[in-house]
Write a protein that holds these residues in place. Sequence first.
Motif, PDB file in Angstrom:
ATOM      1  N   LEU A 195       0.831  -1.207   0.000  1.00 54.08           N
ATOM      2  CA  LEU A 195       0.000   0.000   0.000  1.00 54.08           C
ATOM      3  C   LEU A 195       0.868   1.261   0.000  1.00 54.08           C
ATOM      4  N   GLN A 226      -8.057  -6.167  -1.188  1.00 55.21           N
ATOM      5  CA  GLN A 226      -8.091  -5.700  -2.570  1.00 55.21           C
ATOM      6  C   GLN A 226      -6.778  -5.990  -3.299  1.00 55.21           C
ATOM      7  N   ILE A 227      -5.663  -5.943  -2.539  1.00 58.82           N
ATOM      8  CA  ILE A 227      -4.374  -6.315  -3.144  1.00 58.82           C
ATOM      9  C   ILE A 227      -4.418  -7.788  -3.555  1.00 58.82           C
ATOM     10  N   MET A 230      -6.632  -8.233  -6.667  1.00 60.75           N
ATOM     11  CA  MET A 230      -6.005  -7.813  -7.925  1.00 60.75           C
ATOM     12  C   MET A 230      -4.921  -8.786  -8.345  1.00 60.75           C
ATOM     13  N   ARG A 247      -6.432  -1.340  15.147  1.00 61.42           N
ATOM     14  CA  ARG A 247      -5.425  -0.283  15.295  1.00 61.42           C
ATOM     15  C   ARG A 247      -5.051  -0.182  16.760  1.00 61.42           C
ATOM     16  N   PHE A 259     -12.431  -2.132  14.807  1.00 59.68           N
ATOM     17  CA  PHE A 259     -13.624  -1.505  14.229  1.00 59.68           C
ATOM     18  C   PHE A 259     -13.900  -2.054  12.832  1.00 59.68           C
ATOM     19  N   PHE A 303      -1.509   5.578  -0.187  1.00 58.79           N
ATOM     20  CA  PHE A 303      -1.934   4.622  -1.215  1.00 58.79           C
ATOM     21  C   PHE A 303      -2.766   5.237  -2.329  1.00 58.79           C
ATOM     22  N   THR A 304      -3.057   6.525  -2.228  1.00 59.67           N
ATOM     23  CA  THR A 304      -3.807   7.193  -3.310  1.00 59.67           C
ATOM     24  C   THR A 304      -3.126   8.515  -3.671  1.00 59.67           C
ATOM     25  N   GLY A 334     -15.438   9.796   4.966  1.00 57.63           N
ATOM     26  CA  GLY A 334     -14.352   8.873   4.613  1.00 57.63           C
ATOM     27  C   GLY A 334     -13.287   9.513   3.757  1.00 57.63           C
ATOM     28  N   GLY A 335     -12.371   8.645   3.320  1.00 60.23           N
ATOM     29  CA  GLY A 335     -11.277   9.105   2.473  1.00 60.23           C
ATOM     30  C   GLY A 335     -11.315   8.390   1.133  1.00 60.23           C
ATOM     31  N   SER A 336     -10.618   8.968   0.148  1.00 60.56           N
ATOM     32  CA  SER A 336     -10.650   8.381  -1.194  1.00 60.56           C
ATOM     33  C   SER A 336      -9.495   8.923  -2.027  1.00 60.56           C
ATOM     34  N   ALA A 358     -10.225   4.521  -5.311  1.00 62.05           N
ATOM     35  CA  ALA A 358     -10.512   3.746  -4.094  1.00 62.05           C
ATOM     36  C   ALA A 358     -11.082   4.685  -3.055  1.00 62.05           C
ATOM     37  N   GLY A 360     -12.657   4.662   1.315  1.00 60.60           N
ATOM     38  CA  GLY A 360     -12.850   3.890   2.545  1.00 60.60           C
ATOM     39  C   GLY A 360     -13.696   4.674   3.528  1.00 60.60           C
ATOM     40  N   LEU A 361     -14.473   3.925   4.308  1.00 60.68           N
ATOM     41  CA  LEU A 361     -15.252   4.591   5.365  1.00 60.68           C
ATOM     42  C   LEU A 361     -15.448   3.631   6.531  1.00 60.68           C
TER      43      LEU A 361
HETATM   44  C1  2U9 Z   1      -6.328  -0.198  -2.613  1.00 64.56           C
HETATM   45  C2  2U9 Z   1      -5.767   1.040  -2.756  1.00 64.56           C
HETATM   46  C3  2U9 Z   1      -6.244   2.101  -2.063  1.00 64.56           C
HETATM   47  C4  2U9 Z   1      -8.788   2.976   0.336  1.00 64.56           C
HETATM   48  C5  2U9 Z   1      -8.874   4.279   1.019  1.00 64.56           C
HETATM   49  C6  2U9 Z   1      -9.192   5.778   2.616  1.00 64.56           C
HETATM   50  C7  2U9 Z   1      -8.754   6.550   1.626  1.00 64.56           C
HETATM   51  C8  2U9 Z   1      -9.588   6.249   3.965  1.00 64.56           C
HETATM   52  C9  2U9 Z   1     -10.419   5.664   6.120  1.00 64.56           C
HETATM   53  C10 2U9 Z   1     -11.842   6.003   6.222  1.00 64.56           C
HETATM   54  C11 2U9 Z   1     -12.277   5.930   7.621  1.00 64.56           C
HETATM   55  C12 2U9 Z   1     -10.200   4.532   7.030  1.00 64.56           C
HETATM   56  O1  2U9 Z   1     -12.096   3.567   8.479  1.00 64.56           O
HETATM   57  S1  2U9 Z   1     -11.340   4.709   8.323  1.00 64.56           S
HETATM   58  O2  2U9 Z   1     -10.614   5.206   9.446  1.00 64.56           O
HETATM   59  N1  2U9 Z   1     -10.054   5.302   4.795  1.00 64.56           N
HETATM   60  O3  2U9 Z   1      -9.477   7.408   4.267  1.00 64.56           O
HETATM   61  N2  2U9 Z   1      -9.271   4.457   2.283  1.00 64.56           N
HETATM   62  S2  2U9 Z   1      -8.454   5.655   0.286  1.00 64.56           S
HETATM   63  O4  2U9 Z   1      -7.730   3.025  -0.519  1.00 64.56           O
HETATM   64  C13 2U9 Z   1      -7.283   1.941  -1.191  1.00 64.56           C
HETATM   65  C14 2U9 Z   1      -7.853   0.719  -1.049  1.00 64.56           C
HETATM   66  C15 2U9 Z   1      -7.369  -0.355  -1.782  1.00 64.56           C
HETATM   67  C16 2U9 Z   1      -5.794  -1.357  -3.394  1.00 64.56           C
END
Ligand code: 2U9
Length: 391
Positions: A195, A226-227, A230, A247, A259, A303-304, A334-336, A358, A360-361
Amino acid sequence: MTVTGHRDELELAIEAFKQWLDTFVRLLPKPVKEGLRRYWAETGVVLDDFVYERFDAIDLLADEDAPTLEALERAIEQAQVQLTGKKSEVVRLKSSIGKLDPSERAGFAKDVQKLEKTIGYTIDNLQKYFRKEAESARTERERIDVTLPGRRPRRGHLHPITMLRERIEDIFVSLGYAIEDGREIETDFYNFDALNIPQNHPARASQDTFYTSDGFALRSQTSTVQIHAMQRRGAPVRMIAPGRVFRRDTPDPTHNPMFFQVEGLCVDRGISMAHLKGTVAEFLRRMFGAQTVTRFRPSYFPFTEPSAEFDFSCFKCNGKGCRICKNSGWIELGGSGMVHPNVLRAAGVDPEVYSGFAFGLGIDRMAALMYGLDDIRLLFENDVRFLEQFD
Ligand code: 2U9
């Protein structure tokens, strides 16, 4: 032995039977006596007069002191043994007949036989009645009223996090996404290196997790799934990975060391940030209603690239400002971002051909928001009084 001696003994045996009857009749509560009289009338049995006479004697027992029908049934069984059994007076008298003077024998034998018959017949009759009564009392006691309402077993229901996860899954399945599951214990490679979080990268600290003594880690995000996907299937992919993550956080009302997350991934030729925005906005509209507006703010994730956090207009006040959105009109969710080329490469996908987005939330954070919980730890205490409110 004299003739009068035998006669006396016979008299005594008759007297003993009458006494037994007296005692027995005294044990009978009034309704039982009445029942017995009715039974005699109905069946037409004829017993000796002295039996009937005793039933007309006064009732000495208060009803509450009355023995049970089963106890009366047992008393008769005992009397049968005592009055007509092998060791009974009647049997003893019968066996003495042979020793009598022949002139006495026939008359005495007749009288003994008469007594034997009287006792046998009376006891038999009483036994029949009390057996029948005890049996119907038992049946009455054990009767099951099938018309009574049953005791319904309380039906359980899914955990609120599971319900929410399933709603999210339904939305993405309808958008053509697959749902992928994976392992919770991972290698360093899948949780960090793949990642784009190499050794000593500062993001390893914010995503610090739990390690086993032989170098495995409890996954800190579901991107690991997801890794794997793929690597297995190559591009293109459209999938979401819901699941448990870990965490090293100190628990407080908004943090828990375990969580739930959902992460989404879409990789294909020509995927752009526009696809990301359209997908997240559509998901949030289906989740919170057609009026929902989504906004993206620039951010950073290893990772993004580029990365963005997304907010949506408050589902409670529709953006006007309230307690839930802390008067801002927006809720951060969330993040993306666009999947980093290093991540695609680590998963065996050529970043020159494919691009992807990608996001996540946190499912628990979303549940806390939607249900107005002030402490996400409530979701993991498994207190039924709390959980049953989400039926
Ligand atoms: C691959 C590559 C990238 C997933 C992503 C976030 C941003 C993010 C947080 C939201 C609230 C975690 O639960 S939380 O604390 N997540 O901000 N997640 S981008 O990115 C990926 C996923 C898979 C292969």
